[in-house]
Design a protein around this motif. Structure first.
Motif, PDB file in Angstrom:
ATOM      1  N   GLU A 163       0.964  -1.126   0.055  1.00 39.60           N
ATOM      2  CA  GLU A 163      -0.048  -0.002   0.104  1.00 39.60           C
ATOM      3  C   GLU A 163       0.752   1.246   0.013  1.00 39.60           C
ATOM      4  OE1 GLU A 163      -2.908   2.484   3.037  1.00 39.60           O
ATOM      5  OE2 GLU A 163      -3.204   0.079   2.960  1.00 39.60           O
ATOM      6  N   PHE A 164       2.035   1.012   0.737  1.00 35.87           N
ATOM      7  CA  PHE A 164       3.045   2.615   0.910  1.00 35.87           C
ATOM      8  C   PHE A 164       3.586   2.518  -0.522  1.00 35.87           C
ATOM      9  CE2 PHE A 164       7.269   4.084   1.154  1.00 35.87           C
ATOM     10  CZ  PHE A 164       6.861   5.278   1.913  1.00 35.87           C
ATOM     11  N   LEU A 165       3.886   1.378  -1.210  1.00 35.29           N
ATOM     12  CA  LEU A 165       4.840   1.617  -2.476  1.00 35.29           C
ATOM     13  C   LEU A 165       3.836   2.311  -3.360  1.00 35.29           C
ATOM     14  CD1 LEU A 165       6.985  -1.651  -2.396  1.00 35.29           C
ATOM     15  CD2 LEU A 165       7.717   0.945  -2.269  1.00 35.29           C
ATOM     16  N   CYS A 166       2.572   1.455  -3.554  1.00 33.68           N
ATOM     17  CA  CYS A 166       1.437   2.142  -4.488  1.00 33.68           C
ATOM     18  C   CYS A 166       1.363   3.772  -4.294  1.00 33.68           C
ATOM     19  CB  CYS A 166       0.353   1.297  -4.307  1.00 33.68           C
ATOM     20  SG  CYS A 166       0.252  -0.385  -5.016  1.00 33.68           S
ATOM     21  N   SER A 167       1.132   4.183  -3.088  1.00 34.88           N
ATOM     22  CA  SER A 167       0.814   5.542  -2.725  1.00 34.88           C
ATOM     23  C   SER A 167       2.012   6.427  -3.020  1.00 34.88           C
ATOM     24  CB  SER A 167       0.610   5.826  -1.108  1.00 34.88           C
ATOM     25  OG  SER A 167      -0.554   5.022  -0.849  1.00 34.88           O
ATOM     26  N   TYR A 168       3.100   5.768  -2.915  1.00 36.53           N
ATOM     27  CA  TYR A 168       4.390   6.669  -3.427  1.00 36.53           C
ATOM     28  C   TYR A 168       4.270   6.805  -4.775  1.00 36.53           C
ATOM     29  CZ  TYR A 168       9.297   8.424  -3.466  1.00 36.53           C
ATOM     30  OH  TYR A 168      10.284   9.211  -3.652  1.00 36.53           O
ATOM     31  N   LYS A 169       4.172   5.577  -5.568  1.00 34.82           N
ATOM     32  CA  LYS A 169       4.446   5.621  -7.069  1.00 34.82           C
ATOM     33  C   LYS A 169       3.127   6.644  -7.529  1.00 34.82           C
ATOM     34  CE  LYS A 169       4.382   2.600 -10.913  1.00 34.82           C
ATOM     35  NZ  LYS A 169       4.529   1.197 -11.314  1.00 34.82           N
ATOM     36  N   LYS A 170       1.985   6.733  -6.863  1.00 30.86           N
ATOM     37  CA  LYS A 170       1.226   7.717  -7.526  1.00 30.86           C
ATOM     38  C   LYS A 170       1.750   9.168  -7.303  1.00 30.86           C
ATOM     39  CE  LYS A 170      -3.073   5.018  -6.425  1.00 30.86           C
ATOM     40  NZ  LYS A 170      -4.094   4.595  -5.641  1.00 30.86           N
ATOM     41  N   VAL A 171       2.176   9.305  -6.102  1.00 27.11           N
ATOM     42  CA  VAL A 171       2.764  10.750  -5.941  1.00 27.11           C
ATOM     43  C   VAL A 171       3.882  10.946  -6.948  1.00 27.11           C
ATOM     44  CG1 VAL A 171       4.473  12.080  -4.546  1.00 27.11           C
ATOM     45  CG2 VAL A 171       2.698  10.769  -3.448  1.00 27.11           C
ATOM     46  N   LEU A 172       4.603   9.942  -7.625  1.00 29.59           N
ATOM     47  CA  LEU A 172       5.571  10.274  -8.667  1.00 29.59           C
ATOM     48  C   LEU A 172       4.882  10.116  -9.909  1.00 29.59           C
ATOM     49  CD1 LEU A 172       8.658   8.383  -7.047  1.00 29.59           C
ATOM     50  CD2 LEU A 172       8.224  10.716  -7.134  1.00 29.59           C
ATOM     51  N   GLU A 173       3.615  10.170 -10.149  1.00 31.03           N
ATOM     52  CA  GLU A 173       2.775  10.201 -11.138  1.00 31.03           C
ATOM     53  C   GLU A 173       3.206   8.921 -12.003  1.00 31.03           C
ATOM     54  OE1 GLU A 173       3.832  13.889 -13.256  1.00 31.03           O
ATOM     55  OE2 GLU A 173       2.724  14.919 -11.903  1.00 31.03           O
ATOM     56  N   ASP A 174       2.929   7.769 -11.173  1.00 36.02           N
ATOM     57  CA  ASP A 174       3.203   6.273 -11.673  1.00 36.02           C
ATOM     58  C   ASP A 174       4.312   6.036 -12.511  1.00 36.02           C
ATOM     59  OD1 ASP A 174       0.691   5.435 -10.465  1.00 36.02           O
ATOM     60  OD2 ASP A 174      -0.468   5.987 -12.498  1.00 36.02           O
ATOM     61  N   LYS A 175       5.666   6.624 -12.192  1.00 35.35           N
ATOM     62  CA  LYS A 175       6.863   6.481 -12.654  1.00 35.35           C
ATOM     63  C   LYS A 175       7.211   5.162 -12.242  1.00 35.35           C
ATOM     64  CE  LYS A 175       8.518  11.226 -13.540  1.00 35.35           C
ATOM     65  NZ  LYS A 175       9.459  12.248 -12.714  1.00 35.35           N
ATOM     66  N   ALA A 176       8.003   4.356 -12.932  1.00 31.23           N
ATOM     67  CA  ALA A 176       8.502   3.153 -12.573  1.00 31.23           C
ATOM     68  C   ALA A 176       9.466   3.383 -11.022  1.00 31.23           C
ATOM     69  CB  ALA A 176       9.146   2.235 -13.478  1.00 31.23           C
ATOM     70  N   LEU A 177       9.361   2.571 -10.182  1.00 29.15           N
ATOM     71  CA  LEU A 177      10.068   2.528  -9.193  1.00 29.15           C
ATOM     72  C   LEU A 177      11.451   1.614  -9.127  1.00 29.15           C
ATOM     73  CD1 LEU A 177       7.501   2.767  -6.037  1.00 29.15           C
ATOM     74  CD2 LEU A 177       8.625   4.553  -7.156  1.00 29.15           C
ATOM     75  N   ASN A 178      12.590   2.030  -8.567  1.00 32.63           N
ATOM     76  CA  ASN A 178      13.643   1.425  -8.622  1.00 32.63           C
ATOM     77  C   ASN A 178      13.846   0.966  -7.138  1.00 32.63           C
ATOM     78  OD1 ASN A 178      14.362   1.932 -11.434  1.00 32.63           O
ATOM     79  ND2 ASN A 178      15.089   4.037 -10.796  1.00 32.63           N
ATOM     80  N   VAL A 179      13.621  -0.353  -6.988  1.00 32.36           N
ATOM     81  CA  VAL A 179      13.238  -0.882  -5.493  1.00 32.36           C
ATOM     82  C   VAL A 179      14.573  -1.780  -5.356  1.00 32.36           C
ATOM     83  CG1 VAL A 179      12.241  -2.071  -3.934  1.00 32.36           C
ATOM     84  CG2 VAL A 179      11.014  -0.998  -5.537  1.00 32.36           C
ATOM     85  N   SER A 180      15.423  -1.546  -4.407  1.00 35.10           N
ATOM     86  CA  SER A 180      16.670  -2.250  -3.950  1.00 35.10           C
ATOM     87  C   SER A 180      16.217  -2.609  -2.360  1.00 35.10           C
ATOM     88  CB  SER A 180      17.836  -1.386  -3.751  1.00 35.10           C
ATOM     89  OG  SER A 180      18.205  -0.744  -5.183  1.00 35.10           O
ATOM     90  N   ILE A 181      16.376  -4.034  -2.287  1.00 28.62           N
ATOM     91  CA  ILE A 181      16.092  -4.649  -1.030  1.00 28.62           C
ATOM     92  C   ILE A 181      17.305  -5.035  -0.253  1.00 28.62           C
ATOM     93  CG2 ILE A 181      14.967  -6.390   0.137  1.00 28.62           C
ATOM     94  CD1 ILE A 181      12.974  -6.447  -2.308  1.00 28.62           C
TER      95      ILE A 181
END
Length: 190
Positions: A163-181
């Motif tokens: 839910e957090f990642l989806c919300s953050y992605k919307k803030v960035l106008e649905d740009k792809a997120l580069n996630v490092s774990i």
């Protein structure tokens, strides 16, 4: 001879006195820095470095800088002498203000920045933590770059995380997120 004739002029005191023009000039400068900070143009590290540069360019000693800050606080209705007591009443222990130590810390920071300036960069980042039954993670956000850090294995099925990642992605106008774990991270004090 009267007592007035026996007075000795303390030139250090005169040199470190905060004058109205010093306060006005610093106030304008600090507002421009705060604006740049709010716009994301500079980081807190840049903010500190620029204040040090301002002091150097304007030949302001740390004692005079401290006096300018005190006078600015008075302008805005804050009594620097009462501030420490007020903070303690709120349960906040403020360190004693020591101009010499503050100057030394600023000098060290500037020296460090100068030494590593070619490979060192400052970035504006945000952090978010999730501590629930599925995860104990810290999330570091810098534009499209997302770092998920945990001392355990990260559960990617965690609904709060998604839910957090989806919300953050919307803030960035649905740009792809580069996630490092980073899982099973070990930390230590050096």
């Amino acid at each position: 001879m009267s007592d007035k004739d026996d007075r000795i002029v303390d030139f250090n005191e005169l040199k470190n006195k905060a004058r109205e023009k010093d306060i006005d000039k610093f106030e304008q400068y600090i507002y421009s820095l705060y604006y740049s900070l709010a716009q994301g143009e500079i980081s807190m590290a840049d903010f500190s470095i620029r204040i040090g540069e301002y002091m150097e360019q304007n030949d302001i000693s740390y004692e005079k800088f401290f006096n300018i800050q005190k006078e600015m606080m008075k302008r805005y209705g804050l009594d620097p002498n009462d501030l420490e007591a007020q903070m303690e009443n709120l349960g906040i222990n403020m360190p004693k203000m020591n101009p010499e130590k503050n100057y030394e810390n600023m000098r060290k920071a500037l020296s460090f920045g100068e030494k590593y300036k070619d490979k060192l960069s400052s970035k504006l980042m945000s952090t978010y933590s999730i501590h629930n039954n599925s995860n104990e993670i810290d999330i570091i956000l810098e534009n499209e770059n997302v770092i998920i850090k945990s001392c355990k294995t990260v559960d990617l099925k965690d609904s709060e995380l998604n839910e957090f990642l989806c919300s953050y992605k919307k803030v960035l106008e649905d740009k792809a997120l580069n996630v490092s774990i980073y899982e099973n991270v070990t930390t230590y004090q050096y």
